[in-house]
Motif scaffolding. Structure first.
Motif, PDB file in Angstrom:
ATOM      1  N   ARG A 145       0.826  -1.191   0.000  1.00  0.00           N
ATOM      2  CA  ARG A 145       0.000   0.000   0.000  1.00  0.00           C
ATOM      3  C   ARG A 145       0.868   1.251   0.000  1.00  0.00           C
ATOM      4  N   VAL A 146       1.924   1.214   0.807  1.00  0.00           N
ATOM      5  CA  VAL A 146       2.826   2.374   0.835  1.00  0.00           C
ATOM      6  C   VAL A 146       3.480   2.554  -0.529  1.00  0.00           C
ATOM      7  N   LEU A 147       3.822   1.445  -1.166  1.00  0.00           N
ATOM      8  CA  LEU A 147       4.419   1.535  -2.499  1.00  0.00           C
ATOM      9  C   LEU A 147       3.444   2.174  -3.471  1.00  0.00           C
ATOM     10  N   ALA A 148       2.185   1.742  -3.386  1.00  0.00           N
ATOM     11  CA  ALA A 148       1.189   2.288  -4.305  1.00  0.00           C
ATOM     12  C   ALA A 148       1.003   3.784  -4.075  1.00  0.00           C
ATOM     13  N   VAL A 149       1.044   4.180  -2.812  1.00  0.00           N
ATOM     14  CA  VAL A 149       0.914   5.610  -2.511  1.00  0.00           C
ATOM     15  C   VAL A 149       2.093   6.370  -3.097  1.00  0.00           C
ATOM     16  N   SER A 150       3.269   5.780  -3.016  1.00  0.00           N
ATOM     17  CA  SER A 150       4.444   6.458  -3.555  1.00  0.00           C
ATOM     18  C   SER A 150       4.357   6.634  -5.053  1.00  0.00           C
ATOM     19  N   ARG A 156      -1.590   2.253 -13.239  1.00  0.00           N
ATOM     20  CA  ARG A 156      -2.774   1.435 -13.038  1.00  0.00           C
ATOM     21  C   ARG A 156      -2.570   0.447 -11.901  1.00  0.00           C
ATOM     22  N   TRP A 157      -1.369  -0.123 -11.804  1.00  0.00           N
ATOM     23  CA  TRP A 157      -1.163  -1.120 -10.763  1.00  0.00           C
ATOM     24  C   TRP A 157      -1.278  -0.498  -9.385  1.00  0.00           C
ATOM     25  N   SER A 158      -0.808   0.749  -9.245  1.00  0.00           N
ATOM     26  CA  SER A 158      -0.895   1.383  -7.933  1.00  0.00           C
ATOM     27  C   SER A 158      -2.346   1.658  -7.573  1.00  0.00           C
ATOM     28  N   ARG A 159      -3.139   2.070  -8.557  1.00  0.00           N
ATOM     29  CA  ARG A 159      -4.547   2.315  -8.265  1.00  0.00           C
ATOM     30  C   ARG A 159      -5.253   1.023  -7.903  1.00  0.00           C
ATOM     31  N   ALA A 160      -4.863  -0.067  -8.578  1.00  0.00           N
ATOM     32  CA  ALA A 160      -5.496  -1.351  -8.284  1.00  0.00           C
ATOM     33  C   ALA A 160      -5.160  -1.783  -6.863  1.00  0.00           C
ATOM     34  N   ILE A 161      -3.914  -1.567  -6.447  1.00  0.00           N
ATOM     35  CA  ILE A 161      -3.527  -1.932  -5.083  1.00  0.00           C
ATOM     36  C   ILE A 161      -4.332  -1.127  -4.083  1.00  0.00           C
ATOM     37  N   LEU A 162      -4.439   0.161  -4.321  1.00  0.00           N
ATOM     38  CA  LEU A 162      -5.115   1.016  -3.354  1.00  0.00           C
ATOM     39  C   LEU A 162      -6.602   0.731  -3.305  1.00  0.00           C
ATOM     40  N   ARG A 208      -1.785 -11.156 -15.308  1.00  0.00           N
ATOM     41  CA  ARG A 208      -2.252 -11.602 -13.995  1.00  0.00           C
ATOM     42  C   ARG A 208      -1.285 -11.214 -12.895  1.00  0.00           C
ATOM     43  N   LEU A 209       0.008 -11.154 -13.237  1.00  0.00           N
ATOM     44  CA  LEU A 209       1.015 -10.864 -12.209  1.00  0.00           C
ATOM     45  C   LEU A 209       0.999  -9.408 -11.776  1.00  0.00           C
ATOM     46  N   VAL A 210       0.773  -8.526 -12.713  1.00  0.00           N
ATOM     47  CA  VAL A 210       0.752  -7.105 -12.376  1.00  0.00           C
ATOM     48  C   VAL A 210      -0.655  -6.756 -11.913  1.00  0.00           C
ATOM     49  N   PRO A 211      -0.788  -6.154 -10.744  1.00  0.00           N
ATOM     50  CA  PRO A 211      -2.123  -5.893 -10.224  1.00  0.00           C
ATOM     51  C   PRO A 211      -2.923  -4.974 -11.121  1.00  0.00           C
ATOM     52  N   GLY A 212      -4.171  -5.375 -11.356  1.00  0.00           N
ATOM     53  CA  GLY A 212      -5.063  -4.481 -12.076  1.00  0.00           C
ATOM     54  C   GLY A 212      -4.857  -4.447 -13.566  1.00  0.00           C
ATOM     55  N   CYS A 213      -4.118  -5.409 -14.111  1.00  0.00           N
ATOM     56  CA  CYS A 213      -3.796  -5.316 -15.529  1.00  0.00           C
ATOM     57  C   CYS A 213      -4.244  -6.540 -16.305  1.00  0.00           C
ATOM     58  N   ARG A 214      -5.291  -7.168 -15.836  1.00  0.00           N
ATOM     59  CA  ARG A 214      -5.652  -8.436 -16.486  1.00  0.00           C
ATOM     60  C   ARG A 214      -6.066  -8.270 -17.919  1.00  0.00           C
ATOM     61  N   LYS A 215      -6.930  -7.284 -18.170  1.00  0.00           N
ATOM     62  CA  LYS A 215      -7.479  -7.212 -19.527  1.00  0.00           C
ATOM     63  C   LYS A 215      -6.838  -6.087 -20.310  1.00  0.00           C
ATOM     64  N   LEU A 216      -5.609  -5.770 -20.008  1.00  0.00           N
ATOM     65  CA  LEU A 216      -4.972  -4.634 -20.643  1.00  0.00           C
ATOM     66  C   LEU A 216      -4.365  -5.031 -21.972  1.00  0.00           C
ATOM     67  N   PRO A 217      -4.478  -4.194 -22.997  1.00  0.00           N
ATOM     68  CA  PRO A 217      -3.803  -4.480 -24.257  1.00  0.00           C
ATOM     69  C   PRO A 217      -2.296  -4.403 -24.081  1.00  0.00           C
ATOM     70  N   LEU A 218      -1.584  -5.010 -25.022  1.00  0.00           N
ATOM     71  CA  LEU A 218      -0.153  -5.246 -24.831  1.00  0.00           C
ATOM     72  C   LEU A 218       0.667  -3.994 -24.549  1.00  0.00           C
ATOM     73  N   PRO A 219       0.554  -2.931 -25.343  1.00  0.00           N
ATOM     74  CA  PRO A 219       1.430  -1.794 -25.079  1.00  0.00           C
ATOM     75  C   PRO A 219       1.276  -1.202 -23.682  1.00  0.00           C
ATOM     76  N   SER A 220       0.011  -1.044 -23.241  1.00  0.00           N
ATOM     77  CA  SER A 220      -0.176  -0.514 -21.888  1.00  0.00           C
ATOM     78  C   SER A 220       0.355  -1.486 -20.858  1.00  0.00           C
ATOM     79  N   LEU A 221       0.153  -2.776 -21.111  1.00  0.00           N
ATOM     80  CA  LEU A 221       0.622  -3.785 -20.172  1.00  0.00           C
ATOM     81  C   LEU A 221       2.133  -3.720 -20.015  1.00  0.00           C
ATOM     82  N   LEU A 222       2.837  -3.561 -21.132  1.00  0.00           N
ATOM     83  CA  LEU A 222       4.297  -3.478 -21.070  1.00  0.00           C
ATOM     84  C   LEU A 222       4.739  -2.282 -20.250  1.00  0.00           C
TER      85      LEU A 222
END
Lengths: 262, 92
Positions: A145-150, A156-162, A208-222
């Motif tokens: 959570r602290v990482l996501a706040v930072s 997107r992953w930080s927002r998903a964590i929070l 699946r490994l990156v939080p909040g990025c399951r259905k993300l298209p490839l460029p954004s996912l990268l």
């Protein structure tokens, strides 16, 4: 006034079609660029209320963070903490910020505060959470959570964590979330142009490994993955440093020796 | 409004180019530890993705280990605000 009209139009569009993230994007650019900072701030308030209502998995919030140019985006997304537009004061490589010592120090001090709270809460309820596993989970969650706040909510992953760790530790509530159908199809078509099934599968695993990025298209996912990896590296560095400091402080309760662990 | 939407939709489709994807791939490759891939030669996209997944998994494992270690340290060391100051001074 331009600003009032833009925000009114924003409100109307949002009310009508929450799922069309592209017109949302256009409005974002329009409001911030043409109508200036104050209108951008109003728009930001709108956006934040909207994103709070909708899950962060929507491309809406992604579109916002990608549409608003970085320097202004920081002020807008933070609710206008700074009164000036800070164009060009952003590091051009946002990934490198995770490697700076300053960022790690900020993270470490925030983490220590969070750890103190975890310690206090587990001390006050000894019967409930005395098991090691529960506590280490609490530590891990606090660290994330602290990482996501930072990350300041810009990824997107930080927002998903929070917004509650949609992936790892919780069962996701089965979706009654409106999906931005149009842009999802377009983005997927564009990114899938010459993907083999092997690539497709690996992309899904990464998503699946990156939080909040399951259905993300490839460029954004990268992009998200790069940011996530560097942030994780900093997290590991900070936590190991803190663990060293704790064991040193625990074993020898002497007046502080000013050592530079880095 | 509808014209702008359709226009931007088309522009959105074209905006994600192969070049952009390759660019992001090489950026990701640069981040991954060198031991996993030869950084000089370009490796296939599949390899980059695979290594990225493996690296993230190992980072998660390291995180879990560190969390466990920290939670043990927290339980044994009574964390008072004085000690927080001590630890902070060790870090900065």
């Amino acid at each position: 006034m331009e600003a009032a009209r833009s925000s009114q139009r924003a409100r109307a569009v949002i009310g009508r079609e929450k799922s069309d993230s592209l017109s949302f994007l256009d409005l974002g650019i329009l409001t911030v660029d043409l109508a200036g900072f104050d209108a951008g701030r109003k728009y930001c308030g709108l956006v934040r209320r909207l994103s709070a209502a909708i899950s962060t998995d929507l491309e809406v919030s992604e579109g916002i963070s990608m549409a608003v140019p970085n320097a202004v985006g920081e002020s807008v997304l933070m609710g206008g903490g700074e009164r000036k537009r800070k164009r060009g004061s952003e590091p051009s490589a946002p990934l490198s910020k995770w490697r700076t010592e300053g960022e790690q120090r900020i993270y470490s001090s925030r983490l220590i505060e969070a750890l103190r709270r975890v310690c206090q809460s587990s001390a006050s309820a000894p019967s409930a959470s005395s098991s090691d596993h529960v506590r280490s989970c609490a530590v891990r969650k606090a660290a994330d959570r602290v990482l996501a706040v930072s990350a300041r909510g810009r990824t997107r992953w930080s927002r998903a964590i929070l917004s509650g760790r949609t992936l790892k530790h919780r069962v996701r509530p089965k979706g009654s979330r409106p999906k931005p159908v149009i842009s999802a199809i377009v983005a997927r078509a564009a990114a899938q142009r010459r993907k083999t099934p092997a690539l497709e599968k690996k992309t899904r695993v990464l998503g699946r490994l990156v939080p909040g990025c399951r259905k993300l298209p490839l460029p954004s996912l990268l992009e998200e993955a790069s940011g996530y990896i560097t942030a994780l590296e900093m997290q590991v560095r900070a936590m190991s440093t803190i663990a060293e400091a704790f064991s040193a402080a625990g074993s020898a309760s002497l007046p502080p020796i000013h050592a530079n662990p880095m | 409004m509808s014209t702008r939407r359709s226009r931007s939709r088309q522009a959105g489709a074209g905006r994600i180019t192969d070049e952009q994807i390759d660019d992001l791939m090489s950026k990701l490759q640069a981040i991954l530890p060198e031991a996993r891939l030869g950084r000089n030669d370009r490796v296939s996209a599949a390899k980059v993705l695979q290594e990225a997944c493996g690296y993230i998994r190992s980072l998660h494992r390291e995180m879990d280990d560190l969390s466990e270690r920290l939670s043990e340290l927290l339980s044994t060391t009574e964390m008072s605000s004085a000690q927080a100051a001590v630890v902070r001074s060790l870090l900065m």
